[in-house]
Structures are given as structure tokens and as C-alpha cells.
Design a protein around this motif. Structure first.
Motif, PDB file in Angstrom:
ATOM      1  N   GLU A 293       0.815  -1.214   0.000  1.00 58.85           N
ATOM      2  CA  GLU A 293       0.000   0.000   0.000  1.00 58.85           C
ATOM      3  C   GLU A 293       0.852   1.270   0.000  1.00 58.85           C
ATOM      4  N   GLU A 294       1.962   1.250   0.751  1.00 63.51           N
ATOM      5  CA  GLU A 294       2.812   2.441   0.800  1.00 63.51           C
ATOM      6  C   GLU A 294       3.446   2.707  -0.556  1.00 63.51           C
ATOM      7  N   LYS A 295       3.995   1.643  -1.188  1.00 62.39           N
ATOM      8  CA  LYS A 295       4.604   1.815  -2.517  1.00 62.39           C
ATOM      9  C   LYS A 295       3.553   2.232  -3.543  1.00 62.39           C
ATOM     10  N   ARG A 296       2.364   1.646  -3.424  1.00 62.09           N
ATOM     11  CA  ARG A 296       1.306   1.989  -4.376  1.00 62.09           C
ATOM     12  C   ARG A 296       0.929   3.463  -4.254  1.00 62.09           C
ATOM     13  N   ASP A 297       0.793   3.946  -3.016  1.00 60.22           N
ATOM     14  CA  ASP A 297       0.452   5.354  -2.810  1.00 60.22           C
ATOM     15  C   ASP A 297       1.553   6.266  -3.347  1.00 60.22           C
ATOM     16  N   ARG A 298       2.801   5.865  -3.129  1.00 62.82           N
ATOM     17  CA  ARG A 298       3.915   6.691  -3.596  1.00 62.82           C
ATOM     18  C   ARG A 298       3.987   6.691  -5.123  1.00 62.82           C
ATOM     19  N   PHE A 299       3.672   5.537  -5.734  1.00 63.67           N
ATOM     20  CA  PHE A 299       3.652   5.500  -7.205  1.00 63.67           C
ATOM     21  C   PHE A 299       2.530   6.394  -7.736  1.00 63.67           C
ATOM     22  N   ASP A 300       1.358   6.302  -7.105  1.00 62.32           N
ATOM     23  CA  ASP A 300       0.224   7.126  -7.546  1.00 62.32           C
ATOM     24  C   ASP A 300       0.524   8.612  -7.405  1.00 62.32           C
ATOM     25  N   ARG A 301       1.339   8.977  -6.406  1.00 64.35           N
ATOM     26  CA  ARG A 301       1.688  10.388  -6.205  1.00 64.35           C
ATOM     27  C   ARG A 301       2.861  10.827  -7.070  1.00 64.35           C
ATOM     28  N   GLY A 302       3.459   9.856  -7.799  1.00 68.24           N
ATOM     29  CA  GLY A 302       4.576  10.199  -8.675  1.00 68.24           C
ATOM     30  C   GLY A 302       5.904  10.294  -7.956  1.00 68.24           C
ATOM     31  N   GLU A 303       6.004   9.734  -6.730  1.00 70.21           N
ATOM     32  CA  GLU A 303       7.252   9.822  -5.974  1.00 70.21           C
ATOM     33  C   GLU A 303       8.238   8.741  -6.371  1.00 70.21           C
ATOM     34  N   ILE A 304       7.736   7.582  -6.862  1.00 63.82           N
ATOM     35  CA  ILE A 304       8.599   6.515  -7.360  1.00 63.82           C
ATOM     36  C   ILE A 304       8.108   6.101  -8.732  1.00 63.82           C
TER      37      ILE A 304
ATOM     38  N   ALA B 196       7.913   2.990 -11.974  1.00 63.65           N
ATOM     39  CA  ALA B 196       7.353   1.632 -12.046  1.00 63.65           C
ATOM     40  C   ALA B 196       8.320   0.563 -11.562  1.00 63.65           C
ATOM     41  N   THR B 197       9.607   0.892 -11.412  1.00 57.01           N
ATOM     42  CA  THR B 197      10.573  -0.068 -10.884  1.00 57.01           C
ATOM     43  C   THR B 197      10.721   0.046  -9.376  1.00 57.01           C
ATOM     44  N   GLY B 198      10.072   1.067  -8.780  1.00 60.77           N
ATOM     45  CA  GLY B 198      10.183   1.304  -7.348  1.00 60.77           C
ATOM     46  C   GLY B 198      11.292   2.270  -6.980  1.00 60.77           C
ATOM     47  N   ALA B 199      12.010   2.772  -8.000  1.00 54.48           N
ATOM     48  CA  ALA B 199      13.105   3.713  -7.731  1.00 54.48           C
ATOM     49  C   ALA B 199      12.558   5.110  -7.459  1.00 54.48           C
ATOM     50  N   GLU B 200      13.273   5.853  -6.614  1.00 52.12           N
ATOM     51  CA  GLU B 200      12.872   7.209  -6.280  1.00 52.12           C
ATOM     52  C   GLU B 200      12.955   8.104  -7.511  1.00 52.12           C
ATOM     53  N   LYS B 201      11.947   8.953  -7.671  1.00 48.68           N
ATOM     54  CA  LYS B 201      12.017   9.970  -8.713  1.00 48.68           C
ATOM     55  C   LYS B 201      12.658  11.218  -8.121  1.00 48.68           C
ATOM     56  N   PRO B 202      13.593  11.854  -8.824  1.00 52.60           N
ATOM     57  CA  PRO B 202      14.217  13.077  -8.278  1.00 52.60           C
ATOM     58  C   PRO B 202      13.191  14.178  -8.090  1.00 52.60           C
ATOM     59  N   GLN B 203      13.232  14.807  -6.933  1.00 58.34           N
ATOM     60  CA  GLN B 203      12.313  15.906  -6.636  1.00 58.34           C
ATOM     61  C   GLN B 203      12.926  17.217  -7.107  1.00 58.34           C
TER      62      GLN B 203
ATOM     63  N   PRO C 119      24.657   3.400  -7.364  1.00 58.25           N
ATOM     64  CA  PRO C 119      24.420   4.758  -7.871  1.00 58.25           C
ATOM     65  C   PRO C 119      25.630   5.393  -8.558  1.00 58.25           C
ATOM     66  N   HIS C 120      26.854   5.057  -8.088  1.00 62.34           N
ATOM     67  CA  HIS C 120      28.035   5.657  -8.712  1.00 62.34           C
ATOM     68  C   HIS C 120      28.445   4.933  -9.994  1.00 62.34           C
ATOM     69  N   GLY C 121      27.655   3.922 -10.401  1.00 65.02           N
ATOM     70  CA  GLY C 121      27.884   3.275 -11.685  1.00 65.02           C
ATOM     71  C   GLY C 121      28.621   1.954 -11.628  1.00 65.02           C
ATOM     72  N   LYS C 122      29.144   1.565 -10.484  1.00 61.47           N
ATOM     73  CA  LYS C 122      29.886   0.318 -10.379  1.00 61.47           C
ATOM     74  C   LYS C 122      28.931  -0.871 -10.296  1.00 61.47           C
ATOM     75  N   ALA C 123      29.215  -1.925 -11.088  1.00 61.88           N
ATOM     76  CA  ALA C 123      28.386  -3.132 -11.083  1.00 61.88           C
ATOM     77  C   ALA C 123      28.950  -4.129 -10.083  1.00 61.88           C
ATOM     78  N   LEU C 124      28.055  -4.764  -9.315  1.00 60.47           N
ATOM     79  CA  LEU C 124      28.459  -5.757  -8.331  1.00 60.47           C
ATOM     80  C   LEU C 124      27.675  -7.041  -8.536  1.00 60.47           C
ATOM     81  N   ASP C 125      28.346  -8.174  -8.381  1.00 62.77           N
ATOM     82  CA  ASP C 125      27.665  -9.463  -8.389  1.00 62.77           C
ATOM     83  C   ASP C 125      27.274  -9.798  -6.959  1.00 62.77           C
ATOM     84  N   ILE C 126      25.979  -9.900  -6.710  1.00 60.06           N
ATOM     85  CA  ILE C 126      25.475 -10.172  -5.362  1.00 60.06           C
ATOM     86  C   ILE C 126      25.144 -11.653  -5.247  1.00 60.06           C
TER      87      ILE C 126
END
Length: 303
Positions: free
Chosen positions: A60-71, A73-80, A153-160
Motif C-alpha cells: 500500500e505504501e509503494k502503491r500510494d507513492r507510485f500514484d503520487r509520482g514519488e517513485i 514503475a521499478t520502485g526507484a525514487e524519482k528526483p524531486q 548509484p556511482h555506476g559500479k556493477a556488483l555481483d550479489i
């Protein structure tokens, strides 16, 4: 995820209930699940997109944030975005130093003077900060273990490396992958919190897996060997003759993988499923089946 609208991917309205969203996900995910479409890359991608969309809408929290345009479709934050007028309205110079930690009485020169005087000391060493991330993984990756590549975020790829039997909410620590230390001090760690996607038909209980296994009327009456999907791969199991819906088959060692090399068990509950289209021969047989008409399976319930 392709970035498509999660409502459109699941085929639900924007005011859909959680029950409607779950039903839509299970219905669509069953058709494209990798276990049912081995080697089909398109179906595999469809399944991943559906799972990612469901992860947004079931929370519900992610859904509300998506509906408000805060994240997105991948769940990533949108820059404000912030504009000069935002600072002007607040009576603040956009270049001024701001914080809420009680430094309002200190001038900027005082703060930087103190900071750089500490930096100048040879014994000033500060361990790098730990950095936290959130990562969604497929149900079977959590059960069996695996490897996922992520880009920081700084561009480095990691194998998890996902350990066998990983659980929802579990945090992985990657030592030395966080913020840089000061004065030659140790680098911080990266902390990755795992979020396991829901599976279309498997349910996890500790190290065991449970699910409903559809069988035909013929298989229920006559019994026989059938192929059963498990997290460890398909296996052949024996359905006893005259099996009713609700009977459970136990498949040892085919459940959740453990670090010691063992596995939990799979419990498959039989569910008799008739053909979607009525069969005239079957209807004729049941109509003339005298013993079947006199048998009351609800007698033990007093009805």
C-alpha cells in the motif's frame, strides 16, 4: 522491468482492491511462469515484469507513492525538482547552508573552520559510512540461492550472491562496498535488504514448500505416476489409486535449499480438476452410476 504502468501490466483499474490485484497477478503469472515455459525468454521477461508490477501494487505504501509520482514503475525514487522560487518563498538564499541539527547559531565560516581544522590533524580518521540498498528477488532465487548483478548509484556493477534459503527482509552485508573512509580509515559496508516476490503457486513455510497440485479425474481414480514441479526441479511422483482432493503427497528433500547442502520438503495437496468443456461420455457414465448416487461424502459432517 520494462517500466510500463503496473496497473496496465496486471490489467486492473487504478482503484482495484488488493484482492483483485492478487487475483490478476496469479492469473497472468501462471501463464508466463518459467517452469511452464522452459527456454522461453519472452515469457520469462513477462513474468519478471508482472512480478515487479505486483510488488508495487501489493504494498500500500509503494502503491500510494507510485500514484503520487514519488517513485517510478521499478520502485526507484524519482528526483524531486526544486526551483529558485521554493527558496524565495521560504525567505532562504539557495546557496545558504541549511540543516536541522541545531547549527543555526553558527556561521558558515565557523563550521568550515572547525571542519578543516580537524581534517588537518594527522590523527583524524573516520570509517566510511554504511550504505543501504533494497533489492527485489524472485521466489526461486531466494529458495535455491543464486547470483544477481546490481549497479550502484556511482555506476559500479556488483555481483550479489544470494544465499540458499534467503528470507524476505534479510539483509546482506557487502564489506568494503560502502562510503570511503577519511584519513585512510576503513571503507564502510553496503547493506542490501532483500524483498522476495510472491510466487504464483508455491507457498513457503520455514524450509518447506506447499502448493495445490491439479490432477485429472482419471489420475485420481486409477492412480499412477505424474510429473510434479518443485523448486529443485520436476520430479516423478506416484498418485495412489482412488485419491480424493485434499490428499497430500510429501516429496522429501525438494523444498528450500539449506546452507549445509540439505533441503526442506515439498507438500503437494491434490486437487481434482475436471475438463473445462463438459464431456458427454463422462456425464452419461455418472448418470448411470448407481453407487455414486448413493454415496454421501458429507455424511461425517452430519448432513
Amino acid at each position: 522491468m520494462s517500466g510500463g504502468d503496473p496497473y496496465e501490466l496486471l490489467g486492473v483499474k487504478r482503484d482495484a482492491s488488493q484482492k483483485e490485484i492478487q487475483a490478476a497477478y496469479r492469473r497472468r503469472a501462471k501463464k508466463s511462469h518459467p517452469d511452464l515455459n522452459p527456454g522461453n525468454k519472452l515469457a520469462e521477461q513477462d513474468f519478471k515484469d508482472l512480478s515487479a508490477a505486483y510488488e508495487i501494487l501489493r504494498d500500500e505504501e509503494k502503491r500510494d507513492r507510485f500514484d503520487r509520482g514519488e517513485i517510478n514503475a521499478t520502485g526507484a525514487e524519482k528526483p524531486q525538482r526544486r526551483y529558485y522560487r521554493d527558496f524565495a518563498d521560504a525567505g532562504t538564499d539557495p546557496g545558504a547552508y541549511e540543516n536541522s541539527a541545531g547549527f543555526a547559531d553558527l556561521g558558515a565560516d565557523d563550521i568550515f573552520t572547525q571542519f578543516f581544522s580537524q581534517r588537518g590533524r594527522k590523527d583524524f580518521r573516520t570509517r566510511g559510512a554504511d550504505v543501504r540498498y533494497s533489492m527485489e528477488i524472485d521466489f526461486l532465487d531466494a529458495v535455491n540461492g543464486g547470483t544477481r548483478q546490481v549497479t550502484l548509484p556511482h555506476g559500479k556493477a556488483l555481483d550479489i550472491r544470494i544465499p540458499p534459503g534467503a528470507r524476505d527482509g534479510q539483509t546482506l552485508r557487502l564489506r568494503g562496498k560502502g562510503g570511503a573512509g577519511e584519513g585512510g580509515a576503513q571503507t564502510g559496508d553496503a547493506l542490501i535488504e532483500l524483498h522476495v516476490r510472491v510466487h504464483p503457486f508455491y507457498r513457503r513455510e520455514g524450509d518447506d514448500i506447499r502448493f495445490d497440485l491439479p490432477i485429472s479425474l482419471t489420475e485420481a481414480v486409477l492412480g499412477g505416476k505424474i510429473r510434479v514441479p518443485t523448486p529443485a526441479g520436476p520430479v516423478v511422483a506416484n498418485v495412489p489409486e482412488n485419491s480424493s482432493s485434499g490428499r497430500t503427497l510429501r516429496l522429501k528433500g525438494k523444498g528450500v535449499a539449506r546452507r549445509n547442502g540439505g533441503r526442506g520438503d515439498v507438500f503437494a495437496t491434490l486437487k481434482i480438476v475436471l475438463p473445462e468443456k463438459p464431456d458427454p461420455d463422462l456425464k452419461a457414465f455418472v448418470t448411470g452410476w448407481t453407487a455414486g448416487k448413493s454415496y454421501n461424502p458429507r455424511q461425517a459432517m452430519g448432513v
